[in-house]
Scaffold this motif. Structure first.
Motif, PDB file in Angstrom:
ATOM      1  N   LYS A 143     -26.455 -33.177  -7.556  1.00 24.96           N
ATOM      2  CA  LYS A 143     -25.652 -32.234  -6.760  1.00 24.96           C
ATOM      3  C   LYS A 143     -24.262 -32.052  -7.372  1.00 24.96           C
ATOM      4  O   LYS A 143     -23.762 -30.930  -7.457  1.00 24.96           O
ATOM      5  CB  LYS A 143     -25.530 -32.734  -5.321  1.00 24.96           C
ATOM      6  N   ILE A 144     -23.649 -33.158  -7.789  1.00 21.97           N
ATOM      7  CA  ILE A 144     -22.309 -33.067  -8.379  1.00 21.97           C
ATOM      8  C   ILE A 144     -22.368 -32.268  -9.676  1.00 21.97           C
ATOM      9  O   ILE A 144     -21.528 -31.400  -9.922  1.00 21.97           O
ATOM     10  CB  ILE A 144     -21.711 -34.455  -8.661  1.00 21.97           C
ATOM     11  N   GLU A 145     -23.359 -32.566 -10.519  1.00 17.83           N
ATOM     12  CA  GLU A 145     -23.491 -31.848 -11.797  1.00 17.83           C
ATOM     13  C   GLU A 145     -23.707 -30.363 -11.571  1.00 17.83           C
ATOM     14  O   GLU A 145     -23.161 -29.530 -12.300  1.00 17.83           O
ATOM     15  CB  GLU A 145     -24.634 -32.441 -12.621  1.00 17.83           C
ATOM     16  N   SER A 146     -24.478 -30.003 -10.561  1.00 20.16           N
ATOM     17  CA  SER A 146     -24.723 -28.591 -10.256  1.00 20.16           C
ATOM     18  C   SER A 146     -23.419 -27.883  -9.859  1.00 20.16           C
ATOM     19  O   SER A 146     -23.119 -26.796 -10.366  1.00 20.16           O
ATOM     20  CB  SER A 146     -25.748 -28.483  -9.122  1.00 20.16           C
ATOM     21  N   VAL A 147     -22.655 -28.507  -8.973  1.00 21.83           N
ATOM     22  CA  VAL A 147     -21.384 -27.901  -8.543  1.00 21.83           C
ATOM     23  C   VAL A 147     -20.401 -27.844  -9.710  1.00 21.83           C
ATOM     24  O   VAL A 147     -19.724 -26.835  -9.911  1.00 21.83           O
ATOM     25  CB  VAL A 147     -20.792 -28.670  -7.341  1.00 21.83           C
ATOM     26  N   ASN A 148     -20.338 -28.908 -10.500  1.00 16.55           N
ATOM     27  CA  ASN A 148     -19.445 -28.904 -11.666  1.00 16.55           C
ATOM     28  C   ASN A 148     -19.794 -27.759 -12.608  1.00 16.55           C
ATOM     29  O   ASN A 148     -18.902 -27.054 -13.094  1.00 16.55           O
ATOM     30  CB  ASN A 148     -19.502 -30.236 -12.402  1.00 16.55           C
ATOM     31  N   ALA A 160     -17.761 -35.754   1.556  1.00 16.14           N
ATOM     32  CA  ALA A 160     -18.257 -36.820   2.441  1.00 16.14           C
ATOM     33  C   ALA A 160     -19.064 -37.848   1.642  1.00 16.14           C
ATOM     34  O   ALA A 160     -18.913 -39.062   1.844  1.00 16.14           O
ATOM     35  CB  ALA A 160     -19.093 -36.222   3.566  1.00 16.14           C
ATOM     36  N   ASP A 161     -19.904 -37.359   0.722  1.00 18.87           N
ATOM     37  CA  ASP A 161     -20.713 -38.267  -0.105  1.00 18.87           C
ATOM     38  C   ASP A 161     -19.832 -39.105  -1.029  1.00 18.87           C
ATOM     39  O   ASP A 161     -20.091 -40.290  -1.239  1.00 18.87           O
ATOM     40  CB  ASP A 161     -21.727 -37.480  -0.934  1.00 18.87           C
ATOM     41  N   ARG A 162     -18.804 -38.490  -1.563  1.00 24.04           N
ATOM     42  CA  ARG A 162     -17.883 -39.226  -2.431  1.00 24.04           C
ATOM     43  C   ARG A 162     -17.162 -40.308  -1.643  1.00 24.04           C
ATOM     44  O   ARG A 162     -17.034 -41.447  -2.082  1.00 24.04           O
ATOM     45  CB  ARG A 162     -16.873 -38.266  -3.058  1.00 24.04           C
ATOM     46  N   ASN A 163     -16.699 -39.976  -0.444  1.00 25.23           N
ATOM     47  CA  ASN A 163     -16.017 -40.960   0.390  1.00 25.23           C
ATOM     48  C   ASN A 163     -16.952 -42.108   0.760  1.00 25.23           C
ATOM     49  O   ASN A 163     -16.543 -43.271   0.771  1.00 25.23           O
ATOM     50  CB  ASN A 163     -15.426 -40.302   1.635  1.00 25.23           C
ATOM     51  N   HIS A 164     -18.199 -41.791   1.032  1.00 19.13           N
ATOM     52  CA  HIS A 164     -19.183 -42.838   1.326  1.00 19.13           C
ATOM     53  C   HIS A 164     -19.389 -43.734   0.103  1.00 19.13           C
ATOM     54  O   HIS A 164     -19.411 -44.963   0.230  1.00 19.13           O
ATOM     55  CB  HIS A 164     -20.515 -42.217   1.757  1.00 19.13           C
ATOM     56  N   LEU A 165     -19.527 -43.124  -1.060  1.00 17.04           N
ATOM     57  CA  LEU A 165     -19.722 -43.890  -2.293  1.00 17.04           C
ATOM     58  C   LEU A 165     -18.566 -44.852  -2.526  1.00 17.04           C
ATOM     59  O   LEU A 165     -18.772 -46.036  -2.815  1.00 17.04           O
ATOM     60  CB  LEU A 165     -19.859 -42.938  -3.488  1.00 17.04           C
ATOM     61  N   ILE A 166     -17.368 -44.377  -2.387  1.00 20.63           N
ATOM     62  CA  ILE A 166     -16.182 -45.185  -2.692  1.00 20.63           C
ATOM     63  C   ILE A 166     -15.859 -46.197  -1.597  1.00 20.63           C
ATOM     64  O   ILE A 166     -15.520 -47.342  -1.889  1.00 20.63           O
ATOM     65  CB  ILE A 166     -14.955 -44.270  -2.939  1.00 20.63           C
ATOM     66  N   HIS A 167     -15.991 -45.786  -0.351  1.00 17.33           N
ATOM     67  CA  HIS A 167     -15.471 -46.614   0.733  1.00 17.33           C
ATOM     68  C   HIS A 167     -16.521 -47.339   1.573  1.00 17.33           C
ATOM     69  O   HIS A 167     -16.172 -48.314   2.246  1.00 17.33           O
ATOM     70  CB  HIS A 167     -14.609 -45.757   1.674  1.00 17.33           C
ATOM     71  N   GLN A 168     -17.774 -46.851   1.564  1.00 15.93           N
ATOM     72  CA  GLN A 168     -18.728 -47.408   2.519  1.00 15.93           C
ATOM     73  C   GLN A 168     -20.064 -47.851   1.942  1.00 15.93           C
ATOM     74  O   GLN A 168     -20.837 -48.462   2.658  1.00 15.93           O
ATOM     75  CB  GLN A 168     -18.989 -46.377   3.620  1.00 15.93           C
ATOM     76  N   VAL A 172     -18.920 -41.705 -10.006  1.00 16.23           N
ATOM     77  CA  VAL A 172     -17.456 -41.697  -9.873  1.00 16.23           C
ATOM     78  C   VAL A 172     -16.853 -40.814 -10.972  1.00 16.23           C
ATOM     79  O   VAL A 172     -15.965 -40.003 -10.713  1.00 16.23           O
ATOM     80  CB  VAL A 172     -16.881 -43.131  -9.913  1.00 16.23           C
ATOM     81  N   ALA A 173     -17.368 -40.956 -12.199  1.00 13.50           N
ATOM     82  CA  ALA A 173     -16.876 -40.120 -13.302  1.00 13.50           C
ATOM     83  C   ALA A 173     -17.166 -38.639 -13.042  1.00 13.50           C
ATOM     84  O   ALA A 173     -16.327 -37.777 -13.343  1.00 13.50           O
ATOM     85  CB  ALA A 173     -17.492 -40.567 -14.621  1.00 13.50           C
ATOM     86  N   LEU A 174     -18.329 -38.320 -12.480  1.00 10.18           N
ATOM     87  CA  LEU A 174     -18.656 -36.925 -12.164  1.00 10.18           C
ATOM     88  C   LEU A 174     -17.724 -36.376 -11.079  1.00 10.18           C
ATOM     89  O   LEU A 174     -17.308 -35.214 -11.141  1.00 10.18           O
ATOM     90  CB  LEU A 174     -20.110 -36.798 -11.712  1.00 10.18           C
ATOM     91  N   TYR A 175     -17.405 -37.189 -10.105  1.00  8.58           N
ATOM     92  CA  TYR A 175     -16.441 -36.758  -9.081  1.00  8.58           C
ATOM     93  C   TYR A 175     -15.055 -36.545  -9.685  1.00  8.58           C
ATOM     94  O   TYR A 175     -14.345 -35.603  -9.318  1.00  8.58           O
ATOM     95  CB  TYR A 175     -16.363 -37.757  -7.928  1.00  8.58           C
ATOM     96  N   GLN A 176     -14.668 -37.406 -10.605  1.00 14.21           N
ATOM     97  CA  GLN A 176     -13.381 -37.212 -11.281  1.00 14.21           C
ATOM     98  C   GLN A 176     -13.393 -35.915 -12.078  1.00 14.21           C
ATOM     99  O   GLN A 176     -12.404 -35.181 -12.110  1.00 14.21           O
ATOM    100  CB  GLN A 176     -13.065 -38.403 -12.184  1.00 14.21           C
ATOM    101  N   ARG A 177     -14.515 -35.621 -12.703  1.00 15.54           N
ATOM    102  CA  ARG A 177     -14.656 -34.361 -13.446  1.00 15.54           C
ATOM    103  C   ARG A 177     -14.486 -33.165 -12.498  1.00 15.54           C
ATOM    104  O   ARG A 177     -13.815 -32.182 -12.823  1.00 15.54           O
ATOM    105  CB  ARG A 177     -16.022 -34.317 -14.133  1.00 15.54           C
ATOM    106  N   LEU A 178     -15.084 -33.265 -11.318  1.00 16.75           N
ATOM    107  CA  LEU A 178     -14.950 -32.206 -10.315  1.00 16.75           C
ATOM    108  C   LEU A 178     -13.480 -32.016  -9.940  1.00 16.75           C
ATOM    109  O   LEU A 178     -12.993 -30.882  -9.866  1.00 16.75           O
ATOM    110  CB  LEU A 178     -15.783 -32.551  -9.075  1.00 16.75           C
TER     111      LEU A 178
END
Length: 195
Positions: free
Chosen positions: A159-164, A125-133, A24-30
């Motif tokens: 994957k998130i760290e690579s994109v960030n 899509a992965d972030r939405n799955h993590l948070i909601h499903q 979640v923190a990595l997604y917020q960083r993104l």
């Protein structure tokens, strides 16, 4: 359930929850990277009479336009404004030199561009799955169930760290370009192709 089993389950659950928090923190960083990047990809060249206040105001307006945006909306803007293969729009104002130009991201091929965009869309899509499903779909009864989910979350984190990291490098390049383009002589050459 034996005491050792309950300890293993508690440990697996705890480790998974930690990784959920990390992701979640990595997604917020993104999101923060995109909110810093998107306002700066539009470069404005000003007439000599324009004040630094005009420049600051334009950037602040572009920043406020993305502040409340969700990750999905930020990725859509990134795709539309930065990954677009069409020629960047040049808009001229009545002032002598006051042009807006969007800096585009270069790709070796349209396939590279599509792969980049697909990776970003998958992150959403992965972030939405993590948070909601995540807990609605996963059956997490045994330590093995938790370990399996942990492994999936580890892959997600990579994957998130690579994109960030990729977007941070691009952001640094944009900052350098913006700094160089703050010189009126350079902007005149870039925007008007004049000597």
């Amino acid at each position: 359930m034996k005491e050792g089993d309950s300890d293993a389950l508690a440990n697996a659950r705890s480790a998974t929850y930690e990784l959920i928090g990390r992701n979640v923190a990595l997604y917020q960083r993104l999101e923060h990277i995109l909110k810093a990047l998107l306002p700066r990809v539009t470069v404005t060249a000003y007439a000599p009479a324009d004040s630094p206040k005009d420049r600051t105001s334009d950037l602040e307006n572009r920043k406020s336009a993305v502040q409340g945006a969700t990750l999905g909306n930020l990725i859509t803007r990134y795709e539309r404004e930065i990954c677009n293969l069409d020629e960047p729009e040049i808009r001229e104002d009545p002032k002598e030199i006051n042009l807006l130009r969007t800096l585009r991201r270069g790709f070796n091929s349209s396939a590279d561009r599509e792969a980049h965009i697909a990776k970003l869309r998958q992150l959403v899509a992965d972030r939405n799955h993590l948070i909601h499903q995540l807990f609605a779909e996963e059956t997490l009864r045994t330590p093995g169930d938790w370990h399996s989910t942990y492994s999936k979350l580890e892959e997600q984190a990579k994957k998130i760290e690579s994109v960030n990291g990729d977007l941070l490098q691009y952001f640094k390049a944009i900052r350098i370009a913006n700094s160089a383009l703050s010189d009126p002589k350079i902007t005149k050459k870039v925007f008007r192709n004049l000597d």
